[in-house]
Design an enzyme around this catalytic site. Structure first.
Site, short mmCIF file in Angstrom:
data_model
loop_
_atom_site.label_atom_id
_atom_site.label_comp_id
_atom_site.label_asym_id
_atom_site.label_seq_id
_atom_site.Cartn_x
_atom_site.Cartn_y
_atom_site.Cartn_z
N TYR A 26 48.14 42.03 37.34
CA TYR A 26 46.90 42.37 36.66
C TYR A 26 46.20 43.55 37.36
CZ TYR A 26 42.02 42.17 35.23
OH TYR A 26 40.77 42.51 34.79
N GLU A 27 46.23 43.55 38.70
CA GLU A 27 45.57 44.60 39.46
C GLU A 27 46.41 45.87 39.61
OE1 GLU A 27 44.43 42.63 43.14
OE2 GLU A 27 42.52 42.04 42.26
N GLU A 84 39.45 36.05 49.32
CA GLU A 84 40.50 37.07 49.29
C GLU A 84 41.01 37.29 47.87
OE1 GLU A 84 43.21 39.93 50.53
OE2 GLU A 84 41.56 39.06 51.65
N VAL A 88 42.21 33.99 37.28
CA VAL A 88 42.30 33.05 36.17
C VAL A 88 43.27 33.66 35.17
CG1 VAL A 88 41.03 31.97 34.27
CG2 VAL A 88 39.97 32.16 36.53
N GLY A 94 37.20 33.06 29.97
CA GLY A 94 36.13 32.69 29.03
C GLY A 94 35.91 31.19 28.96
N GLY A 96 35.11 29.31 31.57
CA GLY A 96 34.20 28.88 32.62
C GLY A 96 34.92 28.58 33.93
N GLY A 98 36.57 30.62 36.03
CA GLY A 98 36.24 31.57 37.10
C GLY A 98 34.91 31.24 37.74
N ASN A 125 37.62 47.69 38.01
CA ASN A 125 37.64 46.40 37.31
C ASN A 125 36.25 46.04 36.78
OD1 ASN A 125 38.19 43.87 36.34
ND2 ASN A 125 39.31 43.20 38.16
N TYR A 132 30.73 39.17 38.03
CA TYR A 132 30.15 38.84 39.33
C TYR A 132 28.65 39.12 39.36
CZ TYR A 132 35.02 38.74 40.96
OH TYR A 132 36.35 38.46 41.13
#
Length: 165
Positions: A26-27, A84, A88, A94, A96, A98, A125, A132
């Site tokens: 993903y990253e 670290e 999800v 979506g 909840g 995370g 991101n 956050y």
């Protein structure tokens, strides 16, 4: 839908390894994943664990994880929790999960008398940064991350006081 958070056990090692690989994908950092599963297991569940993992589940199926460890704030004179990795799976976003994982870590930080919970996020991101911020996190614009690894770490670690002076 039933949401739950549990501490990982050694039996979760294949799951944790896959979730780390999924996060790296993903990253856009899959090429950076170099860990050996057995060594990872030893570092997480061996005689001296270096980090902890919690697994997030929806209806009993693992859909995410958080890997964290303690750091220390000299200014606060207290430990902190450093997150670290938080991941999800896309299908569970979506739900909840995370927020539940972060809430669990915040509760652990309070229970362990920690001064803070902190983590890093990739600057591109935007979905994560927005998520956050909604939870009350703030960007630390005045700090820049630094790292020494690979050959530079070996050189620095091999330096003696005499060779540095």
């Amino acid at each position: 839908m039933t949401l739950s958070i549990r501490s990982a056990t050694p039996a979760d090692l294949p799951l944790i390894a896959q979730l780390i690989r999924d996060l790296a994908e993903y990253e856009k950092l899959a090429h950076e994943v170099r860990f050996d599963d057995a060594v990872l297991g030893e570092k997480l569940f061996g005689a001296r664990p270096y980090a902890e993992v919690v697994i997030g589940e929806l209806d009993g199926a693992a859909q995410g994880f958080a890997l964290f460890f303690h750091n220390f704030s000299t200014f606060e004179g207290k430990p902190g929790i450093y997150l670290e990795d938080l991941f999800v799976r896309p299908a569970a976003r979506g739900s909840g999960l995370g927020k539940a994982l972060l809430s669990h870590l915040a509760a652990l930080a309070l229970e362990r008398d920690c001064a803070r919970l902190e983590w890093s996020v990739l600057d591109w991101n935007e979905p994560a940064i927005g998520f956050y911020r909604k939870l009350g996190a703030r960007l630390l614009d005045e700090w820049t991350g630094m790292r020494v690894d690979g050959a530079a770490l070996a050189r620095l670690g091999a330096a003696t006081i005499d060779s540095i002076a």
